[in-house]
Design a protein around this motif. Structure first.
Motif, PDB file in Angstrom:
ATOM      1  N   ALA A   1      54.483  90.978  73.106  1.00  0.00           N
ATOM      2  CA  ALA A   1      55.117  92.248  73.478  1.00  0.00           C
ATOM      3  C   ALA A   1      54.445  93.357  72.686  1.00  0.00           C
ATOM      4  CB  ALA A   1      56.616  92.237  73.181  1.00  0.00           C
TER       5      ALA A   1
ATOM      6  N   ASN B   1      54.107  96.533  70.576  1.00  0.00           N
ATOM      7  CA  ASN B   1      54.988  97.294  69.678  1.00  0.00           C
ATOM      8  C   ASN B   1      54.918  98.785  69.956  1.00  0.00           C
ATOM      9  OD1 ASN B   1      52.277  97.270  68.569  1.00  0.00           O
ATOM     10  ND2 ASN B   1      53.133  98.298  66.789  1.00  0.00           N
TER      11      ASN B   1
ATOM     12  N   SER C   1      57.235  88.156  62.010  1.00  0.00           N
ATOM     13  CA  SER C   1      57.511  88.744  60.686  1.00  0.00           C
ATOM     14  C   SER C   1      59.013  88.940  60.544  1.00  0.00           C
ATOM     15  CB  SER C   1      56.797  90.096  60.550  1.00  0.00           C
ATOM     16  OG  SER C   1      55.418  89.953  60.776  1.00  0.00           O
TER      17      SER C   1
ATOM     18  N   TYR D   1      60.915  90.533  58.717  1.00  0.00           N
ATOM     19  CA  TYR D   1      61.492  91.852  58.453  1.00  0.00           C
ATOM     20  C   TYR D   1      61.743  92.649  59.728  1.00  0.00           C
ATOM     21  CZ  TYR D   1      56.899  94.198  58.939  1.00  0.00           C
ATOM     22  OH  TYR D   1      55.701  94.706  59.400  1.00  0.00           O
ATOM     23  N   LYS D   2      61.269  92.126  60.852  1.00  0.00           N
ATOM     24  CA  LYS D   2      61.570  92.780  62.140  1.00  0.00           C
ATOM     25  C   LYS D   2      62.878  92.258  62.709  1.00  0.00           C
ATOM     26  CE  LYS D   2      57.296  94.584  62.366  1.00  0.00           C
ATOM     27  NZ  LYS D   2      56.968  95.999  62.193  1.00  0.00           N
TER      28      LYS D   2
ATOM     29  N   VAL E   1      55.356  89.228  66.869  1.00  0.00           N
ATOM     30  CA  VAL E   1      56.050  90.038  65.855  1.00  0.00           C
ATOM     31  C   VAL E   1      57.068  90.975  66.507  1.00  0.00           C
ATOM     32  CG1 VAL E   1      55.779  91.808  64.067  1.00  0.00           C
ATOM     33  CG2 VAL E   1      54.175  89.899  64.176  1.00  0.00           C
ATOM     34  N   HIS E   2      56.633  91.665  67.549  1.00  0.00           N
ATOM     35  CA  HIS E   2      57.564  92.602  68.183  1.00  0.00           C
ATOM     36  C   HIS E   2      58.585  91.862  69.055  1.00  0.00           C
ATOM     37  CE1 HIS E   2      59.268  96.155  69.817  1.00  0.00           C
ATOM     38  NE2 HIS E   2      58.888  95.875  71.042  1.00  0.00           N
TER      39      HIS E   2
ATOM     40  N   PRO F   1      61.449  98.819  65.506  1.00  0.00           N
ATOM     41  CA  PRO F   1      60.150  98.145  65.655  1.00  0.00           C
ATOM     42  C   PRO F   1      59.286  98.237  64.393  1.00  0.00           C
ATOM     43  CG  PRO F   1      60.649  99.433  67.608  1.00  0.00           C
ATOM     44  CD  PRO F   1      61.697  99.799  66.581  1.00  0.00           C
TER      45      PRO F   1
ATOM     46  N   SER G   1      52.286  88.381  55.021  1.00  0.00           N
ATOM     47  CA  SER G   1      52.561  89.180  56.209  1.00  0.00           C
ATOM     48  C   SER G   1      51.860  88.520  57.383  1.00  0.00           C
ATOM     49  CB  SER G   1      52.015  90.601  56.039  1.00  0.00           C
ATOM     50  OG  SER G   1      50.607  90.549  55.874  1.00  0.00           O
ATOM     51  N   MET G   2      52.234  88.942  58.587  1.00  0.00           N
ATOM     52  CA  MET G   2      51.510  88.437  59.760  1.00  0.00           C
ATOM     53  C   MET G   2      50.040  88.811  59.658  1.00  0.00           C
ATOM     54  SD  MET G   2      50.034  89.676  62.688  1.00  0.00           S
ATOM     55  CE  MET G   2      49.569  89.057  64.280  1.00  0.00           C
ATOM     56  N   THR G   3      49.753  90.015  59.181  1.00  0.00           N
ATOM     57  CA  THR G   3      48.367  90.470  59.079  1.00  0.00           C
ATOM     58  C   THR G   3      47.563  89.539  58.162  1.00  0.00           C
ATOM     59  OG1 THR G   3      49.079  92.758  59.384  1.00  0.00           O
ATOM     60  CG2 THR G   3      46.904  92.424  58.416  1.00  0.00           C
TER      61      THR G   3
ATOM     62  N   ASP H   1      50.799  86.916  69.160  1.00  0.00           N
ATOM     63  CA  ASP H   1      51.504  87.792  68.218  1.00  0.00           C
ATOM     64  C   ASP H   1      52.900  88.054  68.785  1.00  0.00           C
ATOM     65  OD1 ASP H   1      52.606  89.872  66.820  1.00  0.00           O
ATOM     66  OD2 ASP H   1      50.899  91.227  67.026  1.00  0.00           O
TER      67      ASP H   1
ATOM     68  N   HIS I   1      48.627  95.098  68.727  1.00  0.00           N
ATOM     69  CA  HIS I   1      48.641  95.671  67.368  1.00  0.00           C
ATOM     70  C   HIS I   1      47.318  95.279  66.712  1.00  0.00           C
ATOM     71  CE1 HIS I   1      49.780  95.878  63.082  1.00  0.00           C
ATOM     72  NE2 HIS I   1      50.855  96.559  63.424  1.00  0.00           N
TER      73      HIS I   1
ATOM     74  N   ALA J   1      46.646  94.061  64.042  1.00  0.00           N
ATOM     75  CA  ALA J   1      46.704  92.807  63.271  1.00  0.00           C
ATOM     76  C   ALA J   1      46.331  91.590  64.114  1.00  0.00           C
ATOM     77  CB  ALA J   1      48.102  92.616  62.679  1.00  0.00           C
TER      78      ALA J   1
HETATM   79  C1  PLP Z   1      53.302  93.692  67.202  1.00  0.00           C
HETATM   80  C2  PLP Z   1      52.985  93.629  65.742  1.00  0.00           C
HETATM   81  N1  PLP Z   1      52.077  92.738  65.320  1.00  0.00           N
HETATM   82  C3  PLP Z   1      51.754  92.616  64.038  1.00  0.00           C
HETATM   83  C4  PLP Z   1      52.336  93.421  63.077  1.00  0.00           C
HETATM   84  C5  PLP Z   1      51.943  93.235  61.646  1.00  0.00           C
HETATM   85  O1  PLP Z   1      52.937  92.521  60.987  1.00  0.00           O
HETATM   86  P1  PLP Z   1      52.921  92.418  59.385  1.00  0.00           P
HETATM   87  O2  PLP Z   1      53.471  93.711  58.885  1.00  0.00           O
HETATM   88  O3  PLP Z   1      53.815  91.259  59.084  1.00  0.00           O
HETATM   89  O4  PLP Z   1      51.533  92.198  58.969  1.00  0.00           O
HETATM   90  C6  PLP Z   1      53.279  94.368  63.466  1.00  0.00           C
HETATM   91  C7  PLP Z   1      53.888  95.266  62.477  1.00  0.00           C
HETATM   92  O5  PLP Z   1      54.432  96.282  62.792  1.00  0.00           O
HETATM   93  C8  PLP Z   1      53.615  94.474  64.833  1.00  0.00           C
HETATM   94  O6  PLP Z   1      54.521  95.345  65.268  1.00  0.00           O
END
Ligand code: PLP
Length: 425
Positions: A186, A188, A236, A238-239, A215-216, A47, A108-110, A213, A137, A139
């Motif tokens: 979901a 994280n 993202s 990289y996940k 990402v997870h 994760p 990045s997503m952030t 979001d 998260h 972000a």
């Molecule tokens: C659920 C979730 N949202 C957002 C992020 C942020 O993603 P990024 O690192 O691409 O900004 C993460 C990073 O761990 C995450 O797990």
């Protein structure tokens, strides 16, 4: 994989018919599992960022020496750069079930979420309301809080049950003043999967935008933007075996209505107007390779006339069957230990769990596991609001995240290592 006998399994009876994915073939693609300083470690830190398979690294390296410079139509270098960019948009369009013309790449997503929040909030003012959740998260919280504060808009918090980790009823925070609902697909931290489609339907009924979001979630499930009801979805790569960058996807017609800050000479075209500066073309090549890598695990002959989107759906179904079987096995094994608690009991979850070991601080458990070659970090993982709301303060817990490359041996090593930190029932 070799079926094991009952007494070898700390988690109890294995369910082999569901663990059918060829995990050995998959693992062979990840050099970090077998070479270098991380060889032989049990990687339960997915994760935080997945391992990267060789084809993705190869694609990035090849792109870097390919002669790409800037996009255009005239020279071979321009054409290659153009094709690389279009290829990555197409890959992410297939990955997220969305129109590639609405796929935006960013640092990045952030960063993408801060940028979008700044853009959207230019239309907000006093009296407008923005909904964020305690489960998200940071972000998908802080950018909206900062933007709302600047615009004079009001923030409404959606809480969750600290015991089950299920989100509260969104209708309690919606009104005809709601401009946006930001929600995670979901968690994280706990793995909780809210019913995003239902939340989106309720938000749309009051005229609000829905920012999801994923990402997870995107590491475990084939994301479908429309099915989620997401006006905007983020992830993202990289996940999910790809390089470090972020992706935002929306209907291109919606993006046309927005005017982000941009440089004067940079294009007004969508989605490019949302992409500040020069894109990392080598990483875009890696994104395409990551999506193709996942698609290659479809339970479909390589030469079958099946779209990449369908292959991705099939591959994720295979990954999910593998992960879900391992997850059930792990939950049973942890329960048997007696001194390890899994935080939350959501109706729907990813194979990500937050653990507490009786009598041990999370960071101490992280250290003890690492000493045994089991990598399961401790913390709140930027889901700070979630950790605090669940009564875990800023320390959070020990996060165990299963990935498609996780094996039963990995889980056995985890359970044995956790067993050493306390007595068994
Ligand atoms: C659920 C979730 N949202 C957002 C992020 C942020 O993603 P990024 O690192 O691409 O900004 C993460 C990073 O761990 C995450 O797990």
């Amino acid at each position: 994989m070799r079926p094991r006998t009952d007494d070898e399994c700390p988690g109890g009876e294995p369910d082999w018919q569901h663990v059918a994915m060829d995990v050995d073939r998959l693992r062979a693609a990840f050099p970090a599992l077998t070479t270098g300083p991380t060889a032989g470690l049990v990687r339960l830190d997915g994760p935080g960022g997945s391992l990267v398979p060789q084809p993705v690294a190869d694609a990035v390296a090849a792109a870097m020496t390919s002669g790409m410079c800037q996009r255009g139509a005239l020279t071979p270098a321009e054409q290659l750069t153009e094709a690389t960019t279009a290829g990555a948009r197409s890959a992410m369009g297939d990955f997220l079930g969305t129109d590639p013309r609405g796929v935006v790449f960013g640092r990045s997503m952030t960063a993408l979420t801060f940028d979008l929040a700044r853009t959207l909030s230019a239309q907000w003012g006093p009296g407008d309301e923005v909904v964020v959740t305690r489960l998200d998260h940071d972000a998908n919280i802080r950018p909206w809080l900062v933007a709302a504060e600047r615009a004079g808009a009001t923030v409404r918090w959606l809480g969750f049950d600290p015991v089950t980790t299920e989100l509260d009823d969104v209708s309690t925070v919606l009104s005809d003043r709601t401009r946006l609902v930001a929600v995670t697909a979901a968690s994280n931290l706990f793995g909780t999967r809210p019913d995003v489609a239902a939340i989106a339907a309720a938000a749309h009924a009051v005229g609000a935008l829905v920012h999801v979001d994923a990402v997870h979630l995107a590491a475990h499930v084939s994301v479908d933007r429309a099915a989620l009801g997401a006006d905007v979805v983020t992830c993202s790569p990289y996940k999910f075996f790809g390089p470090h960058l972020g992706v935002l996807a929306a209907d291109p017609a919606f993006l046309e209505t927005l005017h982000p800050d941009k440089l004067l000479p940079s294009t007004e075209a969508v989605p490019e107007r949302f992409e500040l500066g020069t894109l990392p073309y080598e990483l875009l090549a890696g994104v395409t390779a990551a999506v193709d890598f996942i698609a290659s695990y479809a339970d479909v002959p390589a030469d079958a006339d099946v779209s990449r989107r369908e292959r991705l759906v099939s591959a994720f179904a295979a990954f999910a069957a593998h992960e879900d079987a391992l997850c059930a096995r792990l939950l049973a094994g942890l329960d048997r230990l007696g001194h390890v608690r899994v935080h939350g009991s959501p109706a729907s979850r990813t194979p990500t769990m937050l653990l507490h070991v009786d009598g041990h601080e999370p960071h101490r458990v992280y250290e003890a596991l690492a000493a045994e070659g089991v990598i399961a970090p401790a913390g709140s993982f930027y889901a700070l609001e979630a950790s605090r709301h669940a009564g875990l303060g800023d320390a959070g817990g020990v996060r165990v995240g299963l990935s498609p490359y996780t094996t039963t041996d990995d889980l056995d090593r985890l359970v044995v290592a956790l067993g050493r930190l306390g007595g068994t029932r």
